[in-house]
Scaffold this active site. Structure first.
Site, PDB file in Angstrom:
ATOM      1  N   GLU A  25      -7.193   4.611   7.524  1.00  0.00           N
ATOM      2  CA  GLU A  25      -7.158   6.304   7.206  1.00  0.00           C
ATOM      3  C   GLU A  25      -8.358   6.361   6.340  1.00  0.00           C
ATOM      4  O   GLU A  25      -8.668   7.779   6.702  1.00  0.00           O
ATOM      5  CB  GLU A  25      -5.849   6.223   6.423  1.00  0.00           C
ATOM      6  CG  GLU A  25      -4.581   6.307   7.371  1.00  0.00           C
ATOM      7  CD  GLU A  25      -3.385   5.469   6.588  1.00  0.00           C
ATOM      8  OE1 GLU A  25      -3.135   5.592   5.201  1.00  0.00           O
ATOM      9  OE2 GLU A  25      -2.316   4.952   7.214  1.00  0.00           O
ATOM     10  N   ASN A  76       0.784  -1.340   0.139  1.00  0.00           N
ATOM     11  CA  ASN A  76      -0.002  -0.019  -0.028  1.00  0.00           C
ATOM     12  C   ASN A  76       0.918   1.317   0.061  1.00  0.00           C
ATOM     13  O   ASN A  76       1.403   1.511   1.256  1.00  0.00           O
ATOM     14  CB  ASN A  76      -0.871   0.022   1.245  1.00  0.00           C
ATOM     15  CG  ASN A  76      -1.787   1.298   1.493  1.00  0.00           C
ATOM     16  OD1 ASN A  76      -1.638   1.971   0.462  1.00  0.00           O
ATOM     17  ND2 ASN A  76      -2.228   1.559   2.606  1.00  0.00           N
ATOM     18  N   TRP A  77       1.037   1.782  -1.226  1.00  0.00           N
ATOM     19  CA  TRP A  77       2.130   3.027  -1.533  1.00  0.00           C
ATOM     20  C   TRP A  77       1.438   4.210  -0.477  1.00  0.00           C
ATOM     21  O   TRP A  77       2.388   5.010  -0.630  1.00  0.00           O
ATOM     22  CB  TRP A  77       2.315   3.271  -2.905  1.00  0.00           C
ATOM     23  CG  TRP A  77       3.207   2.339  -3.434  1.00  0.00           C
ATOM     24  CD1 TRP A  77       3.471   0.897  -2.847  1.00  0.00           C
ATOM     25  CD2 TRP A  77       3.342   2.488  -5.032  1.00  0.00           C
ATOM     26  NE1 TRP A  77       4.207   0.236  -4.103  1.00  0.00           N
ATOM     27  CE2 TRP A  77       4.170   1.275  -5.126  1.00  0.00           C
ATOM     28  CE3 TRP A  77       3.592   3.390  -5.796  1.00  0.00           C
ATOM     29  CZ2 TRP A  77       4.983   0.914  -6.244  1.00  0.00           C
ATOM     30  CZ3 TRP A  77       4.065   3.328  -7.163  1.00  0.00           C
ATOM     31  CH2 TRP A  77       4.834   1.790  -7.317  1.00  0.00           C
ATOM     32  N   LYS A  78       0.282   4.300  -0.160  1.00  0.00           N
ATOM     33  CA  LYS A  78      -0.428   5.412   0.400  1.00  0.00           C
ATOM     34  C   LYS A  78      -0.090   6.499  -0.669  1.00  0.00           C
ATOM     35  O   LYS A  78       0.161   6.458  -1.950  1.00  0.00           O
ATOM     36  CB  LYS A  78       0.020   5.512   1.707  1.00  0.00           C
ATOM     37  CG  LYS A  78       0.018   4.293   2.554  1.00  0.00           C
ATOM     38  CD  LYS A  78       0.070   4.701   3.935  1.00  0.00           C
ATOM     39  CE  LYS A  78      -0.097   3.345   4.732  1.00  0.00           C
ATOM     40  NZ  LYS A  78      -0.380   3.550   6.461  1.00  0.00           N
ATOM     41  N   GLU A  84      -5.925  -5.175  10.401  1.00  0.00           N
ATOM     42  CA  GLU A  84      -4.778  -3.893  10.615  1.00  0.00           C
ATOM     43  C   GLU A  84      -4.902  -3.296  11.835  1.00  0.00           C
ATOM     44  O   GLU A  84      -5.842  -2.321  11.725  1.00  0.00           O
ATOM     45  CB  GLU A  84      -4.735  -3.080   9.313  1.00  0.00           C
ATOM     46  CG  GLU A  84      -4.259  -3.561   7.982  1.00  0.00           C
ATOM     47  CD  GLU A  84      -3.858  -2.393   7.089  1.00  0.00           C
ATOM     48  OE1 GLU A  84      -2.697  -2.641   6.557  1.00  0.00           O
ATOM     49  OE2 GLU A  84      -4.599  -1.659   6.918  1.00  0.00           O
ATOM     50  N   SER A 108       3.098  -2.129  10.360  1.00  0.00           N
ATOM     51  CA  SER A 108       4.529  -2.328  10.709  1.00  0.00           C
ATOM     52  C   SER A 108       5.204  -3.708  10.386  1.00  0.00           C
ATOM     53  O   SER A 108       5.823  -4.033  11.170  1.00  0.00           O
ATOM     54  CB  SER A 108       4.778  -1.723  12.031  1.00  0.00           C
ATOM     55  OG  SER A 108       4.393  -0.281  12.218  1.00  0.00           O
ATOM     56  N   GLY A 113       2.573  -1.382   4.347  1.00  0.00           N
ATOM     57  CA  GLY A 113       2.804   0.355   4.081  1.00  0.00           C
ATOM     58  C   GLY A 113       4.251   0.726   3.897  1.00  0.00           C
ATOM     59  O   GLY A 113       4.689   0.625   2.699  1.00  0.00           O
ATOM     60  N   GLY A 114       4.668   1.237   4.661  1.00  0.00           N
ATOM     61  CA  GLY A 114       5.980   1.914   4.675  1.00  0.00           C
ATOM     62  C   GLY A 114       7.067   0.856   3.909  1.00  0.00           C
ATOM     63  O   GLY A 114       7.807   1.412   3.146  1.00  0.00           O
ATOM     64  N   HIS A 122      -9.694   1.216   4.401  1.00  0.00           N
ATOM     65  CA  HIS A 122      -8.490   1.193   5.201  1.00  0.00           C
ATOM     66  C   HIS A 122      -8.800   2.159   6.417  1.00  0.00           C
ATOM     67  O   HIS A 122      -9.565   3.017   6.296  1.00  0.00           O
ATOM     68  CB  HIS A 122      -7.458   1.811   4.269  1.00  0.00           C
ATOM     69  CG  HIS A 122      -6.027   1.715   4.905  1.00  0.00           C
ATOM     70  ND1 HIS A 122      -5.762   2.837   5.852  1.00  0.00           N
ATOM     71  CD2 HIS A 122      -4.966   0.896   4.768  1.00  0.00           C
ATOM     72  CE1 HIS A 122      -4.441   2.682   6.198  1.00  0.00           C
ATOM     73  NE2 HIS A 122      -4.118   1.516   5.733  1.00  0.00           N
ATOM     74  N   GLY A 133       1.952   2.274  10.788  1.00  0.00           N
ATOM     75  CA  GLY A 133       2.992   3.390  10.538  1.00  0.00           C
ATOM     76  C   GLY A 133       3.631   3.927  11.809  1.00  0.00           C
ATOM     77  O   GLY A 133       4.054   4.743  11.935  1.00  0.00           O
TER      78      GLY A 133
HETATM   79  P1  PGA Z   1       2.603   0.105   7.578  1.00  0.00           P
HETATM   80  O1  PGA Z   1       1.147   0.501   7.102  1.00  0.00           O
HETATM   81  O2  PGA Z   1       3.061  -1.113   6.952  1.00  0.00           O
HETATM   82  O3  PGA Z   1       3.344   1.384   7.303  1.00  0.00           O
HETATM   83  O4  PGA Z   1       2.449   0.025   8.990  1.00  0.00           O
HETATM   84  C1  PGA Z   1       0.361  -0.433   6.680  1.00  0.00           C
HETATM   85  C2  PGA Z   1      -1.072  -0.038   6.026  1.00  0.00           C
HETATM   86  O5  PGA Z   1      -1.237   1.144   6.255  1.00  0.00           O
HETATM   87  O6  PGA Z   1      -1.641  -0.798   5.232  1.00  0.00           O
END
Ligand code: PGA
Length: 249
Positions: free
Chosen positions: A96, A9-11, A166, A211, A232-233, A94, A172
């Site tokens: 967010e 997930n590149w966000k 999640e 994470s 994500g990251g 998600h 994050g």
């Molecule tokens: P993260 O994000 O791996 O940076 O914690 C995961 C996500 O939001 O899907």
């Protein structure tokens, strides 16, 4: 046996230039990877991803989708449009989107249905906040979020879908759920689905996100009910993302 899936997930990160380098590295490294791998990218990059990844074993998707088929919805992107760019997946719900953009359980369910109707595989994200976990409400929250989708899509809706657990406090933050903590919730999700359709529950892929890093991926992916990850990251660094994919082998 459920085939593992690792989805990036590149966000809201990347640029045409950065993506070009990242995608080339992924294409090169993917040969050794046995699980399914996908990247969920910002809408403007879909054309680039399609042109670079078409014909490779890498799949791609979007990070959200409109609940509407078409019409006067300025700024929105429909599932059919995403299909035209070769998307296989769309993230829905998600955390967010839920917390920063006010997406309710009902809206997430509508997006799930819209994605599926157009032939996308929704990756339905579920997860509790830190306050909810500390109040002992983790399973109740996740179960409510899942039920909202089943109520609208029917249990059959989960047949061509992926679920991602999640925990919001792990996204994050660098704080990962322990393999045991994650497994416990994954098992509860599978049991909830199994209460309605045992066979479907057995085949359902449930990813863990929050994470995930090369250092903790293998231990997480070893758990009985963890079928891969939503990353994500670490998905922005080719080396790390590929190491996580290899951990799913
Ligand atoms: P993260 O994000 O791996 O940076 O914690 C995961 C996500 O939001 O899907």
């Amino acid at each position: 046996m459920r085939k593992k899936l690792v989805a990036g997930n590149w966000k809201m990160h990347g640029s045409l230039r950065q993506n070009a380098a990242l995608l080339e590295q992924l294409k090169f490294g993917i040969a050794e990877v046995q699980c399914d791998v996908a990247v969920c990218v910002p809408y403007p990059f879909l054309a680039q991803v399609q042109s670079v990844l078409a014909g490779t074993q890498l799949l791609w998707g979007a990070q959200s989708v409109s609940e509407h088929e078409s019409g006067a919805f300025t700024g929105e992107v429909s599932a059919a449009m995403l299909r035209e760019f070769g998307c296989c997946y769309a993230l829905v719900g998600h955390s967010e989107r839920r917390s920063l953009f006010g997406e309710s359980d009902a809206l997430v369910a509508a997006k799930f249905v819209a994605a599926q109707k157009a032939g996308l595989v929704p990756i339905l994200c579920l997860g509790e906040s830190l306050v909810e976990r500390e109040a002992g409400q983790t399973k109740a929250v996740v179960s409510r979020q899942l039920r909202a989708v089943i109520d609208v899509a029917g249990i059959c809706g989960l047949m061509s879908a992926v679920v991602a657990y999640e925990p919001v406090w792990a996204i994050g933050t660098g704080v990962t759920a322990s393999p045991a903590q994650a497994q416990e919730v994954h098992a509860a999700i599978r049991a909830q689905v199994g209460g309605l359709d045992g066979e479907l529950a057995t085949g359902l892929r449930i990813l863990y996100g929050g994470s995930v890093k090369p250092q903790n991926a293998a231990e997480l992916f070893k758990q009985a009910d963890i079928d891969g990850g939503l990353i994500g990251g670490a998905a922005l660094v080719a080396e790390d993302f590929l190491a996580i994919c290899l951990a799913a082998n």
